[in-house]
Scaffold this active site. Sequence first.
Site, PDB file in Angstrom:
ATOM      1  N   SER A 186       0.842  -1.186   0.000  1.00 60.90           N
ATOM      2  CA  SER A 186       0.000   0.000   0.000  1.00 60.90           C
ATOM      3  C   SER A 186       0.883   1.245   0.000  1.00 60.90           C
ATOM      4  O   SER A 186       2.113   1.140  -0.008  1.00 60.90           O
ATOM      5  CB  SER A 186      -0.885   0.008   1.244  1.00 60.90           C
ATOM      6  OG  SER A 186      -0.069   0.269   2.374  1.00 60.90           O
ATOM      7  N   LYS A 187       0.227   2.380   0.044  1.00 64.26           N
ATOM      8  CA  LYS A 187       0.959   3.653   0.018  1.00 64.26           C
ATOM      9  C   LYS A 187       2.024   3.735   1.105  1.00 64.26           C
ATOM     10  O   LYS A 187       3.055   4.352   0.927  1.00 64.26           O
ATOM     11  CB  LYS A 187      -0.028   4.808   0.217  1.00 64.26           C
ATOM     12  CG  LYS A 187      -0.842   5.105  -1.012  1.00 64.26           C
ATOM     13  CD  LYS A 187      -0.980   6.617  -1.204  1.00 64.26           C
ATOM     14  CE  LYS A 187      -1.803   6.933  -2.440  1.00 64.26           C
ATOM     15  NZ  LYS A 187      -3.238   6.849  -2.155  1.00 64.26           N
ATOM     16  N   ARG A 188       1.722   3.121   2.230  1.00 63.00           N
ATOM     17  CA  ARG A 188       2.657   3.083   3.344  1.00 63.00           C
ATOM     18  C   ARG A 188       4.040   2.579   2.920  1.00 63.00           C
ATOM     19  O   ARG A 188       5.054   2.956   3.460  1.00 63.00           O
ATOM     20  CB  ARG A 188       2.093   2.129   4.394  1.00 63.00           C
ATOM     21  CG  ARG A 188       2.166   2.553   5.795  1.00 63.00           C
ATOM     22  CD  ARG A 188       1.175   1.772   6.687  1.00 63.00           C
ATOM     23  NE  ARG A 188       0.630   0.558   6.120  1.00 63.00           N
ATOM     24  CZ  ARG A 188       1.207  -0.637   6.188  1.00 63.00           C
ATOM     25  NH1 ARG A 188       2.346  -0.787   6.817  1.00 63.00           N
ATOM     26  NH2 ARG A 188       0.641  -1.693   5.651  1.00 63.00           N
TER      27      ARG A 188
END
Length: 471
Positions: free
Chosen positions: A243-245
């Site tokens: 994910s963006k994380r």
Amino acid sequence: MSAPERPIRTRFAPSPTGFLHIGGARTALFCWLAARATQGQFVLRIEDTDRERSTAESVQAIIDGMAWLELDADEGPYYQTERMDRYRELAARLLAEGKAYRCYCSRERLDQLREQAMAAGEKPRYDGHCRNLSEAPSDIEPVIRFRNPDQGSVVFEDRVRGRIEIANSELDDLVIMRADGTPTYNFAVVVDDIDMDINLVIRGDDHINNTPRQINIYRALGAEPPEFAHVPMILGDDGQRLSKRHGAVGVLAWREQGYLPDALINYLARLGWSHGDREVFSRDELVALFRIEDVNRKASRFDTEKLNWLNQHYLREGNPEQVLAELAWHMGRAGLDAVHGPALADLLAVQADRVSTLVELVEQSRPFYQDFESFEAGAAKKHLRPVAAEPLAALREHLAALQDWQPDALQAAIQATADELDIGFGKIGMPLRVALMGHGQSPAINQTLWLIGRERSLARIDQALAWIAAR
Ligand code: GLU
């Protein structure tokens, strides 16, 4: 030897609701490889029926990302929003044949059904309430539902996952057209894949639950379903869904971070596909060796270290045209003028071994293109001391007299200066490095001189001598 496979005609069908992220890029790559490996075709289709979430910028980001990765489509982009009439036409046909029906159930009723199912610990499903309505309410705009078969089961042989069987009793009557006359994903995708003659659908396994429903729709439309290959997802290096994380932003952000398209392609191919324990594959080798069946069933983990390793490999060994074009792009972004400084090919030859990304390369090469006004305090204090003045001045004489400004001759000039003054090489090397770079890091000192060039090198030695004198 087995018979050559029939040409695969496949498609990449992104929804333009964001960037082309790593997972999408890998799906696109597998599609591209499957098509190229069988002399088939690769179609690009933009699934933009969700008008609220689709944007023109996302479409452009997908197209730009694929262009940067050099994943060229043979056809498309097609746009679902340009095919609305076709979806309506086939929905009308299913209605006329009794294979679909209008559903007038209110949101409240559907919510209630869902809550009841949840409370009973069952999977929420539509109960078929509108299947056999004799009278239609006039005040509600209906949706159209597909009449899923009640009996039997759907069986298919997934080319990655193997045999999959789902009982029709598990599937409910899904909405194929919304009340506003737009198709849902499951319907549009089937109509498109039929019309576009797709014979193998390659996509993320987050869609695997949709496939049996889609197969039923193919059959209702009188079409033979294509084959399917569902590829597993990509996890972050911590084992969580990417994910963006994890910095899982668009492919073009990888470009900005200094990765090469060929390195990313090699990396993505190996992320879920393997051929023995080999790691490095050119595009041609991938095309020659890729088989969709060899894609792993298990999710793969992103491994930044491996990507860095591959990127360094391609910086050194990759197609020079691609590497130099990317390097030039990064020079521009860093505000460096490649015309006033060493040729990029020379820069690359010296620096490629020392960095893993083009961003590092460019940052470490600033002094080759840009003069600086002050020395890094610690380095200057340590190395530009009064004792350094004599060797630097002596070296300057040798350098100024040098005919041939080449690494070997430069090395010889430094050696000659050291011999003359009867001092170690290091007594000249470090002061010279700080004089040339402004700090204590550089490639081999003769290569550094070579890249910086005569004029600039002499001027910088003068600048260092002045600094020592003023100290
Ligand atoms: N538009 C769908 C997505 O982006 C495509 C799924 C498919 O390939 O069928 O997930």
